[in-house]
Design a protein around this motif. Structure first.
Motif, PDB file in Angstrom:
ATOM      1  N   GLN A  80      -5.720  10.459  15.585  1.00  0.00           N
ATOM      2  CA  GLN A  80      -6.173   9.125  15.140  1.00  0.00           C
ATOM      3  C   GLN A  80      -6.102   8.993  13.619  1.00  0.00           C
ATOM      4  N   LYS A  81      -6.065  10.127  12.901  1.00  0.00           N
ATOM      5  CA  LYS A  81      -5.914  10.137  11.433  1.00  0.00           C
ATOM      6  C   LYS A  81      -4.612  10.834  11.058  1.00  0.00           C
ATOM      7  N   LYS A  82      -3.643  10.740  11.961  1.00  0.00           N
ATOM      8  CA  LYS A  82      -2.306  11.308  11.727  1.00  0.00           C
ATOM      9  C   LYS A  82      -2.374  12.790  11.347  1.00  0.00           C
TER      10      LYS A  82
ATOM     11  N   ALA B  84      -4.334  14.324   9.474  1.00  0.00           N
ATOM     12  CA  ALA B  84      -4.707  14.634   8.078  1.00  0.00           C
ATOM     13  C   ALA B  84      -5.678  15.817   8.102  1.00  0.00           C
TER      14      ALA B  84
ATOM     15  N   ALA C  65      -0.308  14.301   8.148  1.00  0.00           N
ATOM     16  CA  ALA C  65      -0.231  13.369   7.008  1.00  0.00           C
ATOM     17  C   ALA C  65      -0.798  14.004   5.743  1.00  0.00           C
TER      18      ALA C  65
ATOM     19  N   ASN D 295      -3.225  16.405   3.174  1.00  0.00           N
ATOM     20  CA  ASN D 295      -4.662  16.535   2.873  1.00  0.00           C
ATOM     21  C   ASN D 295      -5.373  15.215   3.150  1.00  0.00           C
ATOM     22  N   ASP D 296      -6.570  15.303   3.752  1.00  0.00           N
ATOM     23  CA  ASP D 296      -7.352  14.077   3.952  1.00  0.00           C
ATOM     24  C   ASP D 296      -7.721  13.494   2.584  1.00  0.00           C
ATOM     25  N   ILE D 297      -7.310  12.257   2.363  1.00  0.00           N
ATOM     26  CA  ILE D 297      -7.502  11.632   1.049  1.00  0.00           C
ATOM     27  C   ILE D 297      -8.995  11.474   0.738  1.00  0.00           C
TER      28      ILE D 297
ATOM     29  N   ILE E 233       3.718  15.270   5.620  1.00  0.00           N
ATOM     30  CA  ILE E 233       3.487  14.695   4.290  1.00  0.00           C
ATOM     31  C   ILE E 233       2.687  15.659   3.420  1.00  0.00           C
TER      32      ILE E 233
ATOM     33  N   PHE F  58       3.202  13.750  -4.193  1.00  0.00           N
ATOM     34  CA  PHE F  58       2.166  14.080  -5.184  1.00  0.00           C
ATOM     35  C   PHE F  58       2.254  13.175  -6.410  1.00  0.00           C
TER      36      PHE F  58
ATOM     37  N   LEU G 263       0.737   9.816  -6.213  1.00  0.00           N
ATOM     38  CA  LEU G 263      -0.731   9.839  -6.169  1.00  0.00           C
ATOM     39  C   LEU G 263      -1.290  10.354  -7.496  1.00  0.00           C
TER      40      LEU G 263
ATOM     41  N   PHE H 114      -4.712   3.702  -1.171  1.00  0.00           N
ATOM     42  CA  PHE H 114      -4.231   4.143   0.148  1.00  0.00           C
ATOM     43  C   PHE H 114      -5.268   3.838   1.224  1.00  0.00           C
TER      44      PHE H 114
ATOM     45  N   ARG I 247      -5.635   0.088   2.086  1.00  0.00           N
ATOM     46  CA  ARG I 247      -4.447  -0.729   2.386  1.00  0.00           C
ATOM     47  C   ARG I 247      -4.495  -1.320   3.794  1.00  0.00           C
ATOM     48  N   ASN I 248      -5.020  -0.552   4.792  1.00  0.00           N
ATOM     49  CA  ASN I 248      -5.059  -1.089   6.149  1.00  0.00           C
ATOM     50  C   ASN I 248      -6.096  -2.199   6.272  1.00  0.00           C
ATOM     51  N   LYS I 249      -7.177  -2.037   5.461  1.00  0.00           N
ATOM     52  CA  LYS I 249      -8.253  -3.036   5.527  1.00  0.00           C
ATOM     53  C   LYS I 249      -7.834  -4.351   4.849  1.00  0.00           C
TER      54      LYS I 249
HETATM   55  N1  COA Z   1      -6.018  11.061   4.590  1.00  0.00           N
HETATM   56  C1  COA Z   1      -6.940  10.292   5.176  1.00  0.00           C
HETATM   57  N2  COA Z   1      -6.656   9.405   6.135  1.00  0.00           N
HETATM   58  C2  COA Z   1      -5.372   9.299   6.507  1.00  0.00           C
HETATM   59  C3  COA Z   1      -4.347  10.070   5.939  1.00  0.00           C
HETATM   60  C4  COA Z   1      -4.715  10.989   4.932  1.00  0.00           C
HETATM   61  N3  COA Z   1      -3.819  11.810   4.353  1.00  0.00           N
HETATM   62  N4  COA Z   1      -3.165   9.739   6.512  1.00  0.00           N
HETATM   63  C5  COA Z   1      -3.448   8.787   7.414  1.00  0.00           C
HETATM   64  N5  COA Z   1      -4.771   8.534   7.417  1.00  0.00           N
HETATM   65  C6  COA Z   1      -5.506   7.572   8.239  1.00  0.00           C
HETATM   66  C7  COA Z   1      -5.286   6.132   7.771  1.00  0.00           C
HETATM   67  O1  COA Z   1      -6.169   5.808   6.706  1.00  0.00           O
HETATM   68  C8  COA Z   1      -5.593   5.393   9.045  1.00  0.00           C
HETATM   69  O2  COA Z   1      -7.007   5.336   9.191  1.00  0.00           O
HETATM   70  P1  COA Z   1      -7.704   4.017   9.813  1.00  0.00           P
HETATM   71  O3  COA Z   1      -7.127   3.871  11.186  1.00  0.00           O
HETATM   72  O4  COA Z   1      -9.162   4.350   9.792  1.00  0.00           O
HETATM   73  O5  COA Z   1      -7.316   2.866   8.894  1.00  0.00           O
HETATM   74  C9  COA Z   1      -5.063   6.315  10.146  1.00  0.00           C
HETATM   75  O6  COA Z   1      -4.991   7.606   9.558  1.00  0.00           O
HETATM   76  C10 COA Z   1      -3.678   5.949  10.620  1.00  0.00           C
HETATM   77  O7  COA Z   1      -2.815   5.931   9.486  1.00  0.00           O
HETATM   78  P2  COA Z   1      -1.837   4.702   9.166  1.00  0.00           P
HETATM   79  O8  COA Z   1      -1.449   4.825   7.737  1.00  0.00           O
HETATM   80  O9  COA Z   1      -2.448   3.417   9.606  1.00  0.00           O
HETATM   81  O10 COA Z   1      -0.613   5.055  10.140  1.00  0.00           O
HETATM   82  P3  COA Z   1       0.917   4.686   9.914  1.00  0.00           P
HETATM   83  O11 COA Z   1       1.583   5.038  11.195  1.00  0.00           O
HETATM   84  O12 COA Z   1       1.075   3.305   9.374  1.00  0.00           O
HETATM   85  O13 COA Z   1       1.417   5.687   8.767  1.00  0.00           O
HETATM   86  C11 COA Z   1       1.643   7.802   7.679  1.00  0.00           C
HETATM   87  C12 COA Z   1       1.383   7.092   8.998  1.00  0.00           C
HETATM   88  C13 COA Z   1       1.464   9.282   7.985  1.00  0.00           C
HETATM   89  C14 COA Z   1       3.090   7.528   7.240  1.00  0.00           C
HETATM   90  C15 COA Z   1       0.644   7.276   6.593  1.00  0.00           C
HETATM   91  O14 COA Z   1      -0.670   7.356   7.115  1.00  0.00           O
HETATM   92  C16 COA Z   1       0.695   8.085   5.333  1.00  0.00           C
HETATM   93  O15 COA Z   1       1.590   7.906   4.514  1.00  0.00           O
HETATM   94  N6  COA Z   1      -0.247   9.007   5.149  1.00  0.00           N
HETATM   95  C17 COA Z   1      -0.088   9.977   4.098  1.00  0.00           C
HETATM   96  C18 COA Z   1      -1.136   9.927   3.032  1.00  0.00           C
HETATM   97  C19 COA Z   1      -0.746  10.830   1.919  1.00  0.00           C
HETATM   98  O16 COA Z   1      -0.275  10.387   0.897  1.00  0.00           O
HETATM   99  N7  COA Z   1      -0.932  12.172   2.128  1.00  0.00           N
HETATM  100  C20 COA Z   1      -0.555  13.154   1.159  1.00  0.00           C
HETATM  101  C21 COA Z   1      -1.691  13.683   0.404  1.00  0.00           C
HETATM  102  S1  COA Z   1      -1.074  14.800  -0.838  1.00  0.00           S
END
Ligand code: COA
Length: 250
Positions: A22-24, A26, A62, A64-66, A104, A129, A132, A243, A246-248
């Motif tokens: 659900q959080k990809k 992370a 995806a 590290n959890d942001i 990622i 990186f 960000l 980041f 963005r969904n909100k």
């Molecule tokens: N940390 C925290 N939450 C994350 C996350 C991360 N690294 N990656 C995804 N999530 C969460 C999103 O915030 C979202 O949460 P929500 O449903 O509560 O809004 C949920 O996971 C689904 O992600 P979403 O972005 O809506 O899915 P998507 O299919 O559109 O995109 C990715 C998937 C993987 C491409 C995108 O989430 C992404 O680019 N994540 C990477 C973040 C990042 O930069 N990580 C590197 C850290 S060095």
């Protein structure tokens, strides 16, 4: 039972599954701690002769959890991610990765420490990186130019260009691109092949192939200090907030 990480063991192969779809997938502090412990125990347990890493639900991870980036205390020696990366770099047990979907940040850099990587056509690799306002980790600043050349390293770490499975195969980040339904099966089969080889020779050969582990660990710590400083910057904090909101937004 660790939230976000599944473990299974069969025939000398330990499979570690990122399981937070659900959080990809992370990676949270608790997941890193569980991964670190799993790698440490694997090296101490004669029965574990190969490890498979993969992610549930069509994403590898995806990164590290942001939220944890925002919450961090700032003492880099306390970063669970740092302990995981170090353990991965010094791990003696061979590691095979099965990548389906996005890999990622650390999702890509951890692959630099794996022995074999299999990817589905849906795999996407990116080290964002710079976007960000952060710096590379997991010795990527050393290993990416060493493995792929400085020109490609600049595309991957300065432009933060994503690459697909075919490009990752072309540059040698992955061993083969295989159908999504087969990626875990093929990675697991290769892990069983590694597990069946003479154990001591396997560990020694890996060490020889990987080069000087001390140099790699030194780079991991050097990057971590710079990463810690970058995490505190306003531009990084802005990027994290952007980041997460963005969904909100709409
Ligand atoms: N940390 C925290 N939450 C994350 C996350 C991360 N690294 N990656 C995804 N999530 C969460 C999103 O915030 C979202 O949460 P929500 O449903 O509560 O809004 C949920 O996971 C689904 O992600 P979403 O972005 O809506 O899915 P998507 O299919 O559109 O995109 C990715 C998937 C993987 C491409 C995108 O989430 C992404 O680019 N994540 C990477 C973040 C990042 O930069 N990580 C590197 C850290 S060095």
């Amino acid at each position: 039972m660790i939230p976000g990480l599944k473990r299974s063991f069969e025939g000398h192969v330990l499979t570690l599954t990122f399981d937070r779809p659900q959080k990809k997938n992370a990676l949270t502090g608790a997941m890193y701690e569980a991964l670190t412990e799993a790698l440490r125990h694997a090296d101490m347990d004669d029965q574990v002769r190969a490890i498979v890493l993969h992610g549930n639900g069509g994403t590898f991870t995806a990164g590290n959890d942001i939220n944890d980036f925002i919450a961090t205390s700032g003492d880099f020696t306390d970063f669970p991610a740092l302990h995981f990366i170090k353990q991965l770099a010094i791990c003696d047990t061979p590691i095979v990765a099965a990548v389906d979907g996005a890999a990622i940040g650390i999702g890509t850099t951890l692959l630099l420490h794996c022995d074999l990587v299999y990817a589905s056509p849906a795999a996407l690799f990116v080290m964002p990186f710079i976007d960000l306002a952060l710096v590379p980790e997991a010795a990527a600043s050393l290993l990416v130019p060493m493995r792929f050349g400085l020109a490609k390293a600049s595309e991957l770490l300065l432009l933060a260009d994503p690459i697909n499975a075919d490009e990752a195969h072309r540059i040698g980040l992955v061993n083969a691109v295989v159908p999504s339904v087969d990626v875990l099966k093929i990675a697991t089969a290769q892990a069983h092949r590694l597990a069946a080889k003479p154990v001591h020779a396997m560990k020694t050969t890996r060490r020889l192939l990987r080069g000087d582990c001390k140099v790699i660990v030194e780079r991991i710590y050097h990057e971590a200090e710079l990463f810690r400083d970058a995490l505190r910057s306003d531009e990084a904090r802005d990027a994290f907030t952007q980041f997460l909101s963005r969904n909100k937004a709409g």
